[in-house]
Design a protein around this motif. Structure first.
Motif, PDB file in Angstrom:
ATOM      1  N   ARG A  83       0.818  -1.221   0.000  1.00 33.32           N
ATOM      2  CA  ARG A  83       0.000   0.000   0.000  1.00 33.32           C
ATOM      3  C   ARG A  83       0.852   1.272   0.000  1.00 33.32           C
ATOM      4  O   ARG A  83       0.335   2.364   0.152  1.00 33.32           O
ATOM      5  CB  ARG A  83      -0.918   0.003   1.239  1.00 33.32           C
ATOM      6  CG  ARG A  83      -1.959  -1.099   1.221  1.00 33.32           C
ATOM      7  CD  ARG A  83      -2.967  -0.931   2.341  1.00 33.32           C
ATOM      8  NE  ARG A  83      -2.388  -1.167   3.652  1.00 33.32           N
ATOM      9  CZ  ARG A  83      -2.360  -0.257   4.627  1.00 33.32           C
ATOM     10  NH1 ARG A  83      -2.864   0.932   4.446  1.00 33.32           N
ATOM     11  NH2 ARG A  83      -1.823  -0.548   5.792  1.00 33.32           N
ATOM     12  N   ASN A 118      -4.172   7.456   6.414  1.00 34.60           N
ATOM     13  CA  ASN A 118      -2.919   7.051   5.774  1.00 34.60           C
ATOM     14  C   ASN A 118      -1.786   7.139   6.796  1.00 34.60           C
ATOM     15  O   ASN A 118      -1.783   8.026   7.643  1.00 34.60           O
ATOM     16  CB  ASN A 118      -2.579   7.979   4.598  1.00 34.60           C
ATOM     17  CG  ASN A 118      -3.630   7.938   3.510  1.00 34.60           C
ATOM     18  OD1 ASN A 118      -4.226   6.897   3.263  1.00 34.60           O
ATOM     19  ND2 ASN A 118      -3.864   9.069   2.873  1.00 34.60           N
ATOM     20  N   ARG A 145      -1.187   3.901   2.048  1.00 33.26           N
ATOM     21  CA  ARG A 145      -2.594   4.285   1.921  1.00 33.26           C
ATOM     22  C   ARG A 145      -3.467   3.418   2.805  1.00 33.26           C
ATOM     23  O   ARG A 145      -3.197   2.246   3.023  1.00 33.26           O
ATOM     24  CB  ARG A 145      -3.036   4.139   0.453  1.00 33.26           C
ATOM     25  CG  ARG A 145      -2.424   5.207  -0.454  1.00 33.26           C
ATOM     26  CD  ARG A 145      -2.625   4.856  -1.898  1.00 33.26           C
ATOM     27  NE  ARG A 145      -1.951   3.610  -2.225  1.00 33.26           N
ATOM     28  CZ  ARG A 145      -2.103   2.936  -3.358  1.00 33.26           C
ATOM     29  NH1 ARG A 145      -2.937   3.364  -4.269  1.00 33.26           N
ATOM     30  NH2 ARG A 145      -1.435   1.816  -3.576  1.00 33.26           N
ATOM     31  N   ARG A 146      -4.535   4.041   3.265  1.00 33.03           N
ATOM     32  CA  ARG A 146      -5.504   3.349   4.127  1.00 33.03           C
ATOM     33  C   ARG A 146      -5.993   2.069   3.461  1.00 33.03           C
ATOM     34  O   ARG A 146      -6.290   2.057   2.263  1.00 33.03           O
ATOM     35  CB  ARG A 146      -6.691   4.291   4.355  1.00 33.03           C
ATOM     36  CG  ARG A 146      -7.768   3.738   5.243  1.00 33.03           C
ATOM     37  CD  ARG A 146      -8.771   4.806   5.557  1.00 33.03           C
ATOM     38  NE  ARG A 146      -9.240   5.486   4.343  1.00 33.03           N
ATOM     39  CZ  ARG A 146     -10.053   6.516   4.352  1.00 33.03           C
ATOM     40  NH1 ARG A 146     -10.483   7.016   5.483  1.00 33.03           N
ATOM     41  NH2 ARG A 146     -10.459   7.077   3.240  1.00 33.03           N
TER      42      ARG A 146
END
Lengths: 150, 144
Positions: A83, A118, A145-146
């Motif tokens: 991510r 995030n 990123r979340r």
């Protein structure tokens, strides 16, 4: 899950030396389409006051990012690399990297923040030459990123 | 260091010669090899789309590398760059055709920092497909 704030300030062991090759600099300069003679012609580099060909300003990232891999892959920190995107990049140069340099990188976690779900992590890479002199500092901001809502 | 631009000849607002840098899929493959960054989002369209990107995108570090050429070509000696930083705001999307994408870079002297050190701050703008692809893009350069 938020990253552990206690990792802020953690410094990882210096990397093994990376020897900067003249042909590696040429290959990199060609890949970015940069024909500046300081990268390929020793005499041109010397005319500018350098002892040998120098590397383009962003060349050193390949070395510092590899070193930052120690942080990224630290299982205790638990960053989900799938991510992660590169947010910011900064360099502060004491002198340009040049052919023949044997460079080590010491990575430190500068900060960890949570922003809108995030995770934002700043990694500082201090690059030193064989004599122990500082060459360049690289600050790499990575954004995890979340995770998608289930 | 031997910059070919003199500090005294530069004012806040001085524009550096702008440049356009084309980038194709072949450019990205070559950059991947030279930099060691083999992330498939930079060469594998199927993979890029699976992770939610519109298409293959350029390496952010490639964009950062070409943008600073506006500064190093201006000053002559790349060793005159004392600091350089960018924020990656939008990806440079590179279609699979002969033209690829274009990165358009302009730059302006934003501040004269130190009369003794003869350093200036240059602010850069990099656009592709009418989108700003770099933000907070700044270099500190030591002039003659």
């Amino acid at each position: 899950m938020a990253l552990d704030q206690s990792f802020v300030g953690r410094t990882y062991p210096p990397t093994d030396p990376y020897e900067v090759g003249r042909e590696k600099i040429r290959e990199f300069a060609e890949a970015i389409g940069d024909t500046n003679p300081a990268y390929i012609d020793t005499e041109a580099a010397k005319a500018l006051g350098h002892s040998d060909v120098i590397a383009p300003p962003t060349f050193v990232f390949a070395i510092t990012f590899k070193a930052a891999g120690q942080v990224v892959a630290d299982p205790q920190l638990g960053l989900d690399y799938s991510r992660v995107v590169h947010g910011d990049q900064k360099f502060a140069y004491r002198r340009p990297v040049r052919a023949g340099d044997r460079l080590t990188v010491t990575s430190t976690i500068e900060s960890i923040r949570s922003m809108a779900g995030n995770e934002v992590i700043d990694i500082r890479g201090e690059v030193h030459d064989e004599a122990g002199e500082h060459v360049v500092t690289a600050i790499t901001k990575l954004v995890a990123r979340r995770a998608e809502e289930a | 260091m031997t910059a070919k631009i003199a500090y005294d000849d530069v004012e806040v607002g001085t524009e550096l010669p702008a440049q356009d840098f084309p980038v194709t899929r072949a450019t990205l493959v070559q950059y991947a090899g030279a930099s060691g960054d083999f992330n498939p989002i930079h060469w594998n369209e199927k993979f890029a789309k699976e992770v939610g990107l519109p298409d293959v995108i350029a390496h952010g570090m490639f964009t950062m590398a070409v943008a600073v050429r506006v500064v190093t070509d201006w000053v002559g000696d790349p060793g005159a760059v004392a600091e350089y930083g960018v924020r990656f705001t939008k990806p440079v999307v590179v279609p699979n055709d002969e033209d690829g994408a274009l990165i358009e870079v302009s730059a302006t002297v934003a501040a004269k920092l130190d009369d003794e050190e003869r350093t200036v701050r240059v602010d850069l703008t990099a656009k592709s497909a009418d989108q700003k692809v770099l933000g907070m893009s700044r270099a500190v350069v030591r002039l003659a």
